[in-house]
Design a protein around this motif. Structure first.
Motif, PDB file in Angstrom:
ATOM      1  N   ALA A 256      57.042  87.826 100.717  1.00 23.69           N
ATOM      2  CA  ALA A 256      57.740  86.603 100.306  1.00 23.69           C
ATOM      3  C   ALA A 256      56.770  85.454 100.078  1.00 23.69           C
ATOM      4  CB  ALA A 256      58.781  86.223 101.366  1.00 23.69           C
ATOM      5  N   VAL A 257      55.766  85.319 100.935  1.00 22.00           N
ATOM      6  CA  VAL A 257      54.802  84.226 100.801  1.00 22.00           C
ATOM      7  C   VAL A 257      53.900  84.415  99.586  1.00 22.00           C
ATOM      8  CG1 VAL A 257      52.785  83.133 101.861  1.00 22.00           C
ATOM      9  CG2 VAL A 257      54.798  83.634 103.260  1.00 22.00           C
ATOM     10  N   VAL A 258      53.434  85.628  99.377  1.00 18.56           N
ATOM     11  CA  VAL A 258      52.432  85.879  98.335  1.00 18.56           C
ATOM     12  C   VAL A 258      53.032  85.843  96.928  1.00 18.56           C
ATOM     13  CG1 VAL A 258      50.867  87.665  97.410  1.00 18.56           C
ATOM     14  CG2 VAL A 258      50.888  87.144  99.864  1.00 18.56           C
ATOM     15  N   LEU A 259      54.295  86.250  96.787  1.00 20.90           N
ATOM     16  CA  LEU A 259      54.884  86.441  95.458  1.00 20.90           C
ATOM     17  C   LEU A 259      54.748  85.245  94.514  1.00 20.90           C
ATOM     18  CD1 LEU A 259      56.450  88.163  93.453  1.00 20.90           C
ATOM     19  CD2 LEU A 259      58.573  87.422  94.566  1.00 20.90           C
ATOM     20  N   PRO A 260      55.105  84.018  94.909  1.00 23.27           N
ATOM     21  CA  PRO A 260      55.008  82.904  93.948  1.00 23.27           C
ATOM     22  C   PRO A 260      53.584  82.673  93.454  1.00 23.27           C
ATOM     23  CG  PRO A 260      56.312  82.278  95.866  1.00 23.27           C
ATOM     24  CD  PRO A 260      55.656  83.575  96.206  1.00 23.27           C
ATOM     25  N   HIS A 261      52.596  82.972  94.287  1.00 20.57           N
ATOM     26  CA  HIS A 261      51.202  82.747  93.905  1.00 20.57           C
ATOM     27  C   HIS A 261      50.742  83.780  92.878  1.00 20.57           C
ATOM     28  CE1 HIS A 261      50.657  79.658  97.002  1.00 20.57           C
ATOM     29  NE2 HIS A 261      51.493  80.416  97.719  1.00 20.57           N
ATOM     30  N   VAL A 262      51.181  85.023  93.037  1.00 19.46           N
ATOM     31  CA  VAL A 262      50.825  86.046  92.056  1.00 19.46           C
ATOM     32  C   VAL A 262      51.537  85.771  90.730  1.00 19.46           C
ATOM     33  CG1 VAL A 262      50.928  88.506  91.499  1.00 19.46           C
ATOM     34  CG2 VAL A 262      50.317  87.780  93.808  1.00 19.46           C
ATOM     35  N   LEU A 263      52.799  85.354  90.808  1.00 16.41           N
ATOM     36  CA  LEU A 263      53.523  85.024  89.576  1.00 16.41           C
ATOM     37  C   LEU A 263      52.835  83.882  88.833  1.00 16.41           C
ATOM     38  CD1 LEU A 263      55.952  85.390  87.703  1.00 16.41           C
ATOM     39  CD2 LEU A 263      57.203  83.776  89.141  1.00 16.41           C
ATOM     40  N   ASP A 282      67.742  82.955  84.625  1.00 12.40           N
ATOM     41  CA  ASP A 282      68.438  81.985  83.780  1.00 12.40           C
ATOM     42  C   ASP A 282      67.781  80.616  83.931  1.00 12.40           C
ATOM     43  OD1 ASP A 282      70.290  81.036  81.960  1.00 12.40           O
ATOM     44  OD2 ASP A 282      71.837  80.643  83.465  1.00 12.40           O
ATOM     45  N   ALA A 283      66.441  80.624  83.786  1.00 11.18           N
ATOM     46  CA  ALA A 283      65.654  79.417  84.010  1.00 11.18           C
ATOM     47  C   ALA A 283      64.737  79.169  82.815  1.00 11.18           C
ATOM     48  CB  ALA A 283      64.824  79.578  85.281  1.00 11.18           C
ATOM     49  N   PRO A 284      64.232  77.939  82.653  1.00 10.16           N
ATOM     50  CA  PRO A 284      63.350  77.646  81.523  1.00 10.16           C
ATOM     51  C   PRO A 284      62.007  78.367  81.587  1.00 10.16           C
ATOM     52  CG  PRO A 284      63.519  75.757  83.001  1.00 10.16           C
ATOM     53  CD  PRO A 284      64.549  76.741  83.439  1.00 10.16           C
ATOM     54  N   SER A 285      61.579  78.757  82.809  1.00 12.14           N
ATOM     55  CA  SER A 285      60.332  79.502  82.954  1.00 12.14           C
ATOM     56  C   SER A 285      60.441  80.388  84.183  1.00 12.14           C
ATOM     57  CB  SER A 285      59.134  78.562  83.101  1.00 12.14           C
ATOM     58  OG  SER A 285      59.158  77.919  84.368  1.00 12.14           O
ATOM     59  N   ALA A 286      59.580  81.402  84.253  1.00  8.18           N
ATOM     60  CA  ALA A 286      59.587  82.303  85.401  1.00  8.18           C
ATOM     61  C   ALA A 286      59.276  81.540  86.686  1.00  8.18           C
ATOM     62  CB  ALA A 286      58.565  83.420  85.181  1.00  8.18           C
ATOM     63  N   ALA A 287      58.247  80.691  86.627  1.00 11.70           N
ATOM     64  CA  ALA A 287      57.856  79.939  87.821  1.00 11.70           C
ATOM     65  C   ALA A 287      58.961  78.990  88.277  1.00 11.70           C
ATOM     66  CB  ALA A 287      56.570  79.155  87.536  1.00 11.70           C
ATOM     67  N   ALA A 288      59.627  78.322  87.328  1.00 13.12           N
ATOM     68  CA  ALA A 288      60.704  77.400  87.686  1.00 13.12           C
ATOM     69  C   ALA A 288      61.872  78.150  88.308  1.00 13.12           C
ATOM     70  CB  ALA A 288      61.163  76.633  86.451  1.00 13.12           C
ATOM     71  N   GLY A 289      62.196  79.315  87.759  1.00 16.11           N
ATOM     72  CA  GLY A 289      63.294  80.100  88.311  1.00 16.11           C
ATOM     73  C   GLY A 289      63.012  80.566  89.725  1.00 16.11           C
TER      74      GLY A 289
END
Length: 351
Positions: A256-263, A282-289
C-alpha cells in the motif's frame, strides 16, 4: 498486435454465506479423503465452521508471514506424515503461501478459501524467505485447483487491514500494466479489477458490514491476481519482495505504501497504461485517481511506520536494482531508486 498469453486452469466458487457448502461439494466431487487444513490460530474458529463435516486428517496452524523456509519444511513433514491428499488453506496470503510451499515439494493439490483480498489464491507464484532474502518463482503445482470465495468470511477483517489488503490487490492491477508479459488481455482484466476495488473499498470503509462492497473487493482481488499471474512481477512487486525479505515488513501495508510512488515513477513513461488506470478510477489522471482513493481510505503512507529502518534505504535500492525486471517503462538507476524508496520511507507525496 503480437503477444503470447497464458490462462491458468482454475475453478472459482463464489457464494456469499455458503463457503462450507461449496467446500464440502468440492471435496465430495473430487473424492478427497484426507484433507490437511491450514489456518492460523486466529482463524481457527472460522476454519472449524467452514470445514464442518469434512474428514480432516490434520490441522496445521504454524503460519508465518513471508513463509520462512524452516516453517515450510515443517509443514511439508506434517503433510507427508498424515498422507494428506488435499490442502485446504483458510486465511490470507501467508496461509495460501504456506500451502503453496507444501504443494511445490509434494504435488498435493490446494483448495483455497481466502479471508482477505491478497489474491495469492489465483496465481501460480510461490515465495520463500531465508537469510533475510525472499525467493519467488512460478510453478503450476502451486496454483490452487479451486478457490472458494465467500464475502461473509471477510467481515471480521478490520477496516485498516481490509484497506491495506485491497490496495495490495490494486498493486497487482497496476503492475500488470507494465510487467514483463503485459498484454491487452491482462490490461483489460487489470482495468476491471481496479474499477471494482475503487468502488468496493470505500464502501467497506463507510460501512464494514456492507457485503456488497466486500463482494466487489473480492471480485477485484481475483481479477487483479489473474492479470498479475499472466503478466508477471513488475517493478512494484520486486521492490516489495526485497523490502519484505530484508526487513520482515507487513506484506499488505508495504504494498500500500509503495504503490503510489511506483505509479508516479512509471506513469509518465507509459501513457497507454496510465490512460487505462485513469479510466478505471474515472479520474483525469492515474495519479489523481489513486490519490483520491488513498485520501478516501486513509491509506498507510510511510514505510518507517511499519518497521523499515532509514539505514535500509540504500541497500534495498541496490537489491531492487539487481532484481528489477528488464523492460520497465522508465530506466532504473541507483539514484532514482534511492529517491523513490526515501520518499516512501518518509511518507512524502509521490513524485
Amino acid at each position: 498486435m503480437r503477444f503470447l498469453h497464458d490462462t491458468l486452469p482454475q475453478r472459482v466458487r463464489f457464494a456469499t454465506g455458503d463457503a462450507a457448502g461449496q467446500l464440502s461439494a468440492e471435496i465430495s466431487e473430487a473424492g478427497f479423503e484426507r484433507p490437511m487444513v491450514i489456518a492460523a490460530d486466529n482463524e481457527k474458529e472460522l476454519a472449524v465452521r467452514v470445514t464442518e463435516g469434512l474428514p480432516v486428517a490434520v490441522w496445521h496452524d504454524e503460519v508465518i508471514m513471508h513463509v520462512p523456509a524452516d516453517v515450510a519444511a515443517r509443514a511439508r513433514s506434517v503433510a507427508r506424515a498424515h498422507h494428506a491428499d488435499v490442502l485446504i488453506s483458510i486465511g490470507g496470503g501467508s496461509t495460501t503461501g504456506l500451502a503453496k510451499a507444501i504443494a511445490l515439494a509434494t504435488g498435493v493439490p490446494i483448495i483455497a478459501v481466502p479471508t482477505t483480498y491478497a489474491g495469492s489464491e489465483a496465481t501460480d507464484v510461490w515465495g520463500l524467505t531465508e537469510n533475510s532474502a525472499k525467493s519467488t518463482g512460478t510453478d503450476r503445482r502451486v496454483l490452487p485447483r479451486t478457490v472458494v470465495y465467500d464475502a461473509a468470511l471477510t467481515l471480521t477483517l478490520p477496516v485498516g487491514m481490509s484497506v491495506a489488503s485491497g490496495l495490495n490487490a490494486l498493486a497487482h492491477c497496476i503492475d500488470a500494466m507494465w510487467a514483463p508479459r503485459a498484454d491487452p488481455i491482462n490490461a483489460t482484466l487489470a482495468g476491471e479489477g481496479a474499477r471494482a476495488l475503487n468502488s468496493g473499498l470505500p464502501r467497506i470503509v463507510a460501512d464494514p458490514t456492507d457485503l456488497g462492497g466486500r463482494e466487489q473487493a473480492l471480485q477485484g482481488a481475483y481479477l487483479s491476481a489473474v492479470a498479475f499471474a499472466s503478466a508477471g512481477s513488475g517493478l512494484h512487486h520486486k521492490i516489495c519482495h526485497v523490502l519484505g525479505g530484508m526487513f520482515d515488513l507487513p506484506h499488505a501495508q508495504t504494498h500500500a505504501v509503495v504503490l503510489p510512488h511506483v505509479l508516479a515513477f512509471n506513469a509518465p513513461a507509459a501513457p497507454e497504461a496510465a490512460r487505462r488506470i485513469a479510466a478505471a478510477f474515472d479520474a483525469p489522471s492515474a495519479a489523481a485517481g489513486l490519490a483520491s482513493l488513498y485520501t478516501a481510505l486513509e491509506a498507510p503512507t510511510a514505510l518507517r511506520d511499519h518497521g523499515m529502518p532509514e539505514s535500509g534505504i540504500e541497500p534495498a535500492a541496490a537489491a531492487v536494482l539487481a532484481a528489477a525486471p528488464s523492460g520497465n517503462p522508465r530506466q532504473l538507476t541507483s539514484a532514482n531508486l534511492n529517491a523513490l524508496l526515501r520518499a516512501a520511507w518518509e511518507g512524502e507525496p509521490p513524485r
